[in-house]
Scaffold this active site. Structure first.
Site, PDB file in Angstrom:
ATOM      1  N   GLY A   1      43.759  49.413  51.577  1.00 37.22           N
ATOM      2  CA  GLY A   1      43.738  49.115  50.420  1.00 37.22           C
ATOM      3  C   GLY A   1      44.625  47.926  49.920  1.00 37.22           C
ATOM      4  O   GLY A   1      44.240  47.491  48.759  1.00 37.22           O
ATOM      5  N   ILE A   2      45.149  47.174  50.937  1.00 38.02           N
ATOM      6  CA  ILE A   2      45.915  46.175  50.600  1.00 38.02           C
ATOM      7  C   ILE A   2      45.028  44.921  50.338  1.00 38.02           C
ATOM      8  O   ILE A   2      44.861  44.259  49.227  1.00 38.02           O
ATOM      9  CB  ILE A   2      46.750  45.689  51.593  1.00 38.02           C
ATOM     10  CG1 ILE A   2      47.900  46.840  51.638  1.00 38.02           C
ATOM     11  CG2 ILE A   2      47.414  44.321  51.210  1.00 38.02           C
ATOM     12  CD1 ILE A   2      48.847  46.782  52.858  1.00 38.02           C
ATOM     13  N   GLY A   3      43.952  44.629  51.204  1.00 37.13           N
ATOM     14  CA  GLY A   3      43.325  43.530  51.126  1.00 37.13           C
ATOM     15  C   GLY A   3      42.281  43.564  50.144  1.00 37.13           C
ATOM     16  O   GLY A   3      42.114  42.445  49.451  1.00 37.13           O
TER      17      GLY A   3
ATOM     18  N   CYS B   1      39.686  50.423  50.898  1.00 40.00           N
ATOM     19  CA  CYS B   1      39.668  49.687  52.277  1.00 40.00           C
ATOM     20  C   CYS B   1      40.629  50.568  53.116  1.00 40.00           C
ATOM     21  O   CYS B   1      40.992  51.585  52.859  1.00 40.00           O
ATOM     22  CB  CYS B   1      39.825  48.404  52.308  1.00 40.00           C
ATOM     23  SG  CYS B   1      41.522  47.668  52.042  1.00 40.00           S
ATOM     24  N   GLY B   2      40.595  50.083  54.335  1.00 39.60           N
ATOM     25  CA  GLY B   2      41.434  50.850  55.372  1.00 39.60           C
ATOM     26  C   GLY B   2      42.844  51.298  54.772  1.00 39.60           C
ATOM     27  O   GLY B   2      43.316  52.247  54.763  1.00 39.60           O
TER      28      GLY B   2
ATOM     29  N   HIS C   1      51.647  52.270  31.868  1.00 39.17           N
ATOM     30  CA  HIS C   1      52.770  50.982  31.764  1.00 39.17           C
ATOM     31  C   HIS C   1      51.954  49.556  31.794  1.00 39.17           C
ATOM     32  O   HIS C   1      52.340  48.700  31.472  1.00 39.17           O
ATOM     33  CB  HIS C   1      53.744  50.977  32.796  1.00 39.17           C
ATOM     34  CG  HIS C   1      54.977  51.948  32.720  1.00 39.17           C
ATOM     35  ND1 HIS C   1      55.914  52.242  33.031  1.00 39.17           N
ATOM     36  CD2 HIS C   1      54.679  53.185  31.616  1.00 39.17           C
ATOM     37  CE1 HIS C   1      56.939  53.284  32.725  1.00 39.17           C
ATOM     38  NE2 HIS C   1      56.000  53.783  31.743  1.00 39.17           N
TER      39      HIS C   1
END
Length: 150
Positions: free
Chosen positions: A68-70, A65-66, A98
């Protein structure tokens, strides 16, 4: 490898470039949309991607997404997914080694396509380290194991 990819409208161009690149690398890619730059809601596509990975339709997922968070938040709502938001290749490598991440998230407004390819390459080519990391990964899907060091 079977890979599902989804984005929102802000990441259409990056998604298209990564689909082409993964196809060139010989991967089987499922583009879950959207297919146009018309405004959409990233959770819809994050949930769709998470379902594909959690049910085994895809071995790995790519969420864009713009920022990446949402979309990473949406993917991580599914307990079968471990989505890592990355913006450089070392984090992408460590997310696999990990954390046994099965979905990578990136922000199309924050990184360029070459950085995205570097991140995705590390994500697809790095194996999970197992050993001491397995106990921790188990706790991600089974919070009741909190405090257990077995």
């Amino acid at each position: 490898m079977r890979i599902a990819i989804a984005s929102d409208h802000a990441a259409i161009e990056m998604k298209a470039a990564l689909v082409e690149w993964m196809n060139e690398m010989g991967h089987e890619v499922s583009d879950l949309g959207p297919m146009t730059t018309e405004s959409v809601d990233y959770p819809d596509y994050g949930y769709k991607l998470a379902e594909a990975v959690a049910t085994g339709q895809a071995e790995r997922g790519v969420a864009l997404c713009g920022s990446g968070i949402g979309i990473s938040i949406a993917v991580n709502r599914n307990p079968g997914c471990r989505c890592a938001l990355v913006s450089e290749s070392l984090s992408a490598k460590l997310s696999r080694e990990h954390n046994d991440a099965n979905v990578i998230a990136m922000g199309a407004r924050l990184i360029g396509i070459e950085t995205a390819k570097d991140c995705l390459g590390q994500f697809l080519n790095t194996k999970f380290g197992g050993d001491r990391h397995q106990r921790r990964v188990n706790k991600l899907s089974e919070p009741q194991l909190q405090g257990v060091n077995a």
